[in-house]
Design an enzyme around this catalytic site. Structure first.
Site, mmCIF file in Angstrom:
data_model
loop_
_atom_site.group_PDB
_atom_site.id
_atom_site.type_symbol
_atom_site.label_atom_id
_atom_site.label_comp_id
_atom_site.label_asym_id
_atom_site.label_seq_id
_atom_site.Cartn_x
_atom_site.Cartn_y
_atom_site.Cartn_z
ATOM 1 C CD GLU A 110 -2.547 1.402 2.602
ATOM 2 O OE1 GLU A 110 -2.764 2.560 3.018
ATOM 3 O OE2 GLU A 110 -2.887 0.381 3.220
ATOM 4 N NE ARG A 154 0.178 8.650 4.867
ATOM 5 C CZ ARG A 154 0.265 8.043 6.032
ATOM 6 N NH1 ARG A 154 1.317 8.270 6.806
ATOM 7 N NH2 ARG A 154 -0.683 7.209 6.438
ATOM 8 C CE LYS A 160 -5.910 2.977 6.684
ATOM 9 N NZ LYS A 160 -4.912 3.559 5.788
ATOM 10 C CB THR A 186 -2.952 8.540 2.076
ATOM 11 O OG1 THR A 186 -2.078 7.674 2.815
ATOM 12 C CG2 THR A 186 -3.230 9.759 2.944
#
Length: 205
Positions: A39, A43, A127, A67
């Site tokens: 994953e 960012r 999640k 994200t």
């Protein structure tokens, strides 16, 4: 993808790439260590380029983009070559954008109300973020009985030591962990350490 994202590996490595040249070596090290899933979080400025490189050069890895916080990022991740998406939280607009990509995705939830909202929207695999700050394994244990349909990939503050307490729960399929690829290890380009950490997870969870 017929197999659930939650059942691929016990730990999904959550990776932050600061240096684009690290993307392919990290992915190859994870595959070599027996954890062929990543994953890669959106960012950093190079994140989408890193996904493109991994998609082109490491076909053996299941490549996810994490994200995802805006609808536009979902489409960008798809175009870059991501094979699944993960968001830290959820809004109707964001989940719709992820659904529109056609990719498997894990929308984020941190409260019972958020879990119920996502269940109403048709999601059963979620999640749980930020896991430790939101009540940790005790929270997930507490909600299993009243909300048995929901299964989780907890992420956020989980360590090699605490992962087992999550994985022992009936409503946890896997955890997301950044300890396999810590920033200092990536900075010194110690790919053997990444492979060893992945191998330890593969053999001990």
């Amino acid at each position: 993808m017929s197999e659930s994202l939650l059942d691929r590996v016990p730990v999904i490595p959550v990776v932050v790439i600061e240096n684009l040249d690290h993307a392919v070596p990290v992915a190859k090290a994870l595959v070599a260590g027996g954890l062929p899933v990543i994953e890669l979080t959106l960012r950093t400025p190079v994140a989408l380029d890193a996904i493109e490189r991994i998609a082109a050069e490491v076909p053996d890895i299941l490549l996810g983009a994490g994200t995802i916080v805006t609808p536009g990022q979902a489409k960008q991740a798809l175009d870059a070559g991501a094979q699944f998406l993960v968001s830290p939280g959820s809004t109707p607009t964001l989940t719709a954008a992820m659904r529109d990509t056609g990719l498997p995705h894990l929308p984020g939830a941190a409260t019972v109300s958020e879990v119920l909202t996502l269940l109403e929207a048709g999601y059963t695999e979620l999640k749980f973020f930020p896991a430790e700050a939101s009540g940790g394994a005790n929270f997930l244990k507490s909600i299993h009985s009243p909300v048995p349909a929901a299964r989780f990939c907890p992420t956020g503050g989980i360590t090699a030591a605490s992962a087992s307490s999550y994985l022992a729960l009936p409503n946890v399929g896997c955890v997301g962990g950044s300890w396999i690829t810590p920033a200092d290890v990536l900075a010194r380009e110690d790919w053997d350490a990444v492979e060893a950490a992945a191998q330890h997870v593969h053999e001990n969870t």
